[in-house]
Design a protein around this motif. Structure first.
Motif, PDB file in Angstrom:
ATOM      1  N   MET A 149     -68.862  74.299 -49.060  1.00  0.00           N
ATOM      2  CA  MET A 149     -70.252  74.384 -48.599  1.00  0.00           C
ATOM      3  C   MET A 149     -70.779  73.042 -48.124  1.00  0.00           C
ATOM      4  O   MET A 149     -71.495  72.968 -47.132  1.00  0.00           O
ATOM      5  N   THR A 150     -70.429  71.952 -48.845  1.00  0.00           N
ATOM      6  CA  THR A 150     -70.917  70.646 -48.398  1.00  0.00           C
ATOM      7  C   THR A 150     -70.286  70.285 -47.058  1.00  0.00           C
ATOM      8  O   THR A 150     -70.929  69.682 -46.208  1.00  0.00           O
ATOM      9  N   ARG A 151     -69.029  70.723 -46.845  1.00  0.00           N
ATOM     10  CA  ARG A 151     -68.383  70.429 -45.569  1.00  0.00           C
ATOM     11  C   ARG A 151     -69.124  71.119 -44.421  1.00  0.00           C
ATOM     12  O   ARG A 151     -69.302  70.549 -43.357  1.00  0.00           O
ATOM     13  N   ILE A 152     -69.552  72.340 -44.675  1.00  0.00           N
ATOM     14  CA  ILE A 152     -70.324  73.060 -43.652  1.00  0.00           C
ATOM     15  C   ILE A 152     -71.623  72.335 -43.348  1.00  0.00           C
ATOM     16  O   ILE A 152     -72.107  72.331 -42.225  1.00  0.00           O
ATOM     17  N   MET A 153     -72.162  71.655 -44.373  1.00  0.00           N
ATOM     18  CA  MET A 153     -73.391  70.881 -44.157  1.00  0.00           C
ATOM     19  C   MET A 153     -73.075  69.465 -43.677  1.00  0.00           C
ATOM     20  O   MET A 153     -73.913  68.578 -43.768  1.00  0.00           O
ATOM     21  N   ASP A 154     -71.840  69.253 -43.188  1.00  0.00           N
ATOM     22  CA  ASP A 154     -71.415  67.960 -42.663  1.00  0.00           C
ATOM     23  C   ASP A 154     -71.472  66.846 -43.710  1.00  0.00           C
ATOM     24  O   ASP A 154     -71.811  65.707 -43.411  1.00  0.00           O
ATOM     25  N   ALA A 155     -71.183  67.199 -44.940  1.00  0.00           N
ATOM     26  CA  ALA A 155     -71.111  66.199 -46.000  1.00  0.00           C
ATOM     27  C   ALA A 155     -69.752  66.343 -46.682  1.00  0.00           C
ATOM     28  O   ALA A 155     -68.972  67.220 -46.318  1.00  0.00           O
ATOM     29  N   ARG A 156     -69.433  65.463 -47.631  1.00  0.00           N
ATOM     30  CA  ARG A 156     -68.128  65.505 -48.285  1.00  0.00           C
ATOM     31  C   ARG A 156     -68.275  65.506 -49.797  1.00  0.00           C
ATOM     32  O   ARG A 156     -69.148  64.853 -50.333  1.00  0.00           O
ATOM     33  N   THR A 157     -67.359  66.217 -50.458  1.00  0.00           N
ATOM     34  CA  THR A 157     -67.359  66.233 -51.917  1.00  0.00           C
ATOM     35  C   THR A 157     -66.070  65.631 -52.451  1.00  0.00           C
ATOM     36  O   THR A 157     -64.989  65.915 -51.939  1.00  0.00           O
ATOM     37  N   VAL A 158     -66.223  64.782 -53.448  1.00  0.00           N
ATOM     38  CA  VAL A 158     -65.071  64.198 -54.122  1.00  0.00           C
ATOM     39  C   VAL A 158     -65.221  64.470 -55.617  1.00  0.00           C
ATOM     40  O   VAL A 158     -66.309  64.330 -56.172  1.00  0.00           O
ATOM     41  N   VAL A 159     -64.135  64.905 -56.249  1.00  0.00           N
ATOM     42  CA  VAL A 159     -64.156  65.177 -57.683  1.00  0.00           C
ATOM     43  C   VAL A 159     -63.413  64.049 -58.391  1.00  0.00           C
ATOM     44  O   VAL A 159     -62.256  63.762 -58.076  1.00  0.00           O
ATOM     45  N   ALA A 160     -64.095  63.390 -59.333  1.00  0.00           N
ATOM     46  CA  ALA A 160     -63.521  62.205 -59.962  1.00  0.00           C
ATOM     47  C   ALA A 160     -63.227  62.404 -61.442  1.00  0.00           C
ATOM     48  O   ALA A 160     -63.962  63.085 -62.153  1.00  0.00           O
ATOM     49  N   GLY A 161     -62.106  61.813 -61.885  1.00  0.00           N
ATOM     50  CA  GLY A 161     -61.851  61.650 -63.314  1.00  0.00           C
ATOM     51  C   GLY A 161     -61.244  62.824 -64.062  1.00  0.00           C
ATOM     52  O   GLY A 161     -61.417  62.927 -65.278  1.00  0.00           O
ATOM     53  N   MET A 162     -60.543  63.698 -63.346  1.00  0.00           N
ATOM     54  CA  MET A 162     -59.956  64.835 -64.058  1.00  0.00           C
ATOM     55  C   MET A 162     -58.948  64.355 -65.111  1.00  0.00           C
ATOM     56  O   MET A 162     -58.047  63.577 -64.818  1.00  0.00           O
ATOM     57  N   GLN A 163     -59.093  64.822 -66.349  1.00  0.00           N
ATOM     58  CA  GLN A 163     -58.162  64.435 -67.405  1.00  0.00           C
ATOM     59  C   GLN A 163     -56.777  65.000 -67.107  1.00  0.00           C
ATOM     60  O   GLN A 163     -56.660  66.110 -66.599  1.00  0.00           O
ATOM     61  N   PRO A 164     -55.711  64.235 -67.448  1.00  0.00           N
ATOM     62  CA  PRO A 164     -54.342  64.707 -67.179  1.00  0.00           C
ATOM     63  C   PRO A 164     -54.068  66.092 -67.770  1.00  0.00           C
ATOM     64  O   PRO A 164     -53.461  66.932 -67.100  1.00  0.00           O
ATOM     65  N   ALA A 165     -54.522  66.354 -68.985  1.00  0.00           N
ATOM     66  CA  ALA A 165     -54.270  67.668 -69.609  1.00  0.00           C
ATOM     67  C   ALA A 165     -54.943  68.783 -68.798  1.00  0.00           C
ATOM     68  O   ALA A 165     -54.410  69.888 -68.678  1.00  0.00           O
ATOM     69  N   VAL A 166     -56.078  68.467 -68.230  1.00  0.00           N
ATOM     70  CA  VAL A 166     -56.799  69.457 -67.417  1.00  0.00           C
ATOM     71  C   VAL A 166     -56.037  69.711 -66.116  1.00  0.00           C
ATOM     72  O   VAL A 166     -55.873  70.859 -65.680  1.00  0.00           O
ATOM     73  N   ALA A 167     -55.513  68.630 -65.522  1.00  0.00           N
ATOM     74  CA  ALA A 167     -54.770  68.763 -64.266  1.00  0.00           C
ATOM     75  C   ALA A 167     -53.513  69.600 -64.473  1.00  0.00           C
ATOM     76  O   ALA A 167     -53.204  70.502 -63.692  1.00  0.00           O
ATOM     77  N   ILE A 168     -52.780  69.333 -65.551  1.00  0.00           N
ATOM     78  CA  ILE A 168     -51.551  70.083 -65.855  1.00  0.00           C
ATOM     79  C   ILE A 168     -51.872  71.565 -66.012  1.00  0.00           C
ATOM     80  O   ILE A 168     -51.219  72.443 -65.431  1.00  0.00           O
TER      81      ILE A 168
END
Ligand SMILES: Nc1ncnc2c1ncn2[C@@H]1O[C@H](COP(=O)(O)OP(=O)(O)OP(=O)(O)O)[C@@H](O)[C@H]1O
Ligand SMILES: [Mg+2]
Lengths: 134, 141
Positions: free
Chosen positions: B72-91
């Motif tokens: 949705m932010t891309r459609i509004m010509d903006a960008r989203t970045v997600v920071a700090g995902m814990q390794p256990a969460v990523a796995i």
């Protein structure tokens, strides 16, 4: 350690389910990644109960097998509409609600043992076990 | 009575910073999505930085929320970045089968600010005014 049963009916109960499962897993000595896997399974399967059956319950049971290996068993059961085609429901991407269809197949990948029983008009029971690696 | 949890949305320059510090229920996650879009429109921010370093679990619901916000932010010509995902969460996310399509992830908030600035040309400080020296040049001419 005692088993616990949690009534699953509202969105709040989904949060309670995942946090109770995490604390139980931590108390049993599961490492962080396994705690996260079990909490995520609790979240997915409790949400399925709320979404498709309206209400049901989660039983979390610390257990050990004959070799003395210990594990955590989670039973999610409801008396909702049941699942007509279990094979389809276990497939990645299959959803009757416009969801991602990752809840059941993804949960199966996060545990060591996974069993699903369902009868149309009677309800659904999903039982999972994750063993504690020594 | 049920009251939704409140997640802060901070504006730093042209970036909205969203620190998620609680285990969100579904209603809060849905509402957060709408609030971020409303803030983007209201403030003219160009980037959204969602800090999930305190999130102990991301299930398919929250994963989908993150993908939706990014789309949705891309459609509004903006960008989203997600920071700090814990390794256990990523796995766990990968095993669950969620690759978070369209979501840019970085290690921490600093990296996120850097990415938004370097890759997407989003500056932290909004400086709409032309710099002073240009003005004086103009007067000199
Ligand atoms: N407890 C249940 N009772 C009845 N039907 C269920 C139950 N759990 C799952 N189902 C059915 O199985 C399908 C697949 O479930 P799954 O959790 O994998 O995906 P989803 O809930 O549709 O999407 P997601 O979980 O990715 O948001 C559901 O769409 C639903 O039709
Ligand atoms: Mg589901």
């Amino acid at each position: 350690m005692e088993s616990i049963a949690i009534l699953i009916e509202t969105e709040q109960d989904i949060i309670i389910a995942r946090s109770e499962v995490r604390s139980m897993a931590a108390a049993m000595g599961f490492r962080l990644t396994d705690q996260t896997r079990l909490a995520t399974v609790a979240s997915e399967l409790a949400r399925n109960i709320v979404k498709y059956a309206g209400r049901g319950r989660l039983i979390a049971q610390p257990m050990s097998d004959t070799d003395g290996r210990s594990g955590l068993r989670l039973i999610f059961e409801d008396q909702g509409p049941g699942i007509a085609d279990i094979d389809a429901a276990m497939r990645d991407g299959y959803s009757t609600s416009g969801g991602l269809g990752k809840g059941l197949p993804g949960s199966r990948r996060l545990v060591d043992e996974f069993q699903i029983e369902s009868h149309v008009g009677r309800g659904t029971r999903v039982t999972v076990i994750r063993w504690l690696s020594p | 009575m049920y009251t939704p949890q409140r997640i802060p949305i901070l504006k730093v320059g042209r970036v909205l910073i969203v620190p998620i510090q609680v285990d969100m229920d579904d209603a809060t996650a849905m509402q957060l999505q709408e609030r971020i879009l409303a803030e983007l429109e209201r403030t003219g921010a160009r980037g959204v930085l969602i800090d999930i370093s305190l999130l102990e679990m991301v299930d398919s619901f929250i994963g989908r929320m993150l993908s939706d916000i990014a789309a949705m932010t891309r459609i509004m010509d903006a960008r989203t970045v997600v920071a700090g995902m814990q390794p256990a969460v990523a796995i766990t996310l990968v095993e669950l089968g969620l690759e978070l399509p369209g979501v840019d992830t970085v290690l921490n908030v600093d990296e996120g600010i850097r990415l938004l600035r370097d890759e997407f040309g989003i500056r932290e400080e909004a400086s709409e005014e032309p710099p002073d020296f240009e003005l004086s040049d103009h007067w000199k001419a």
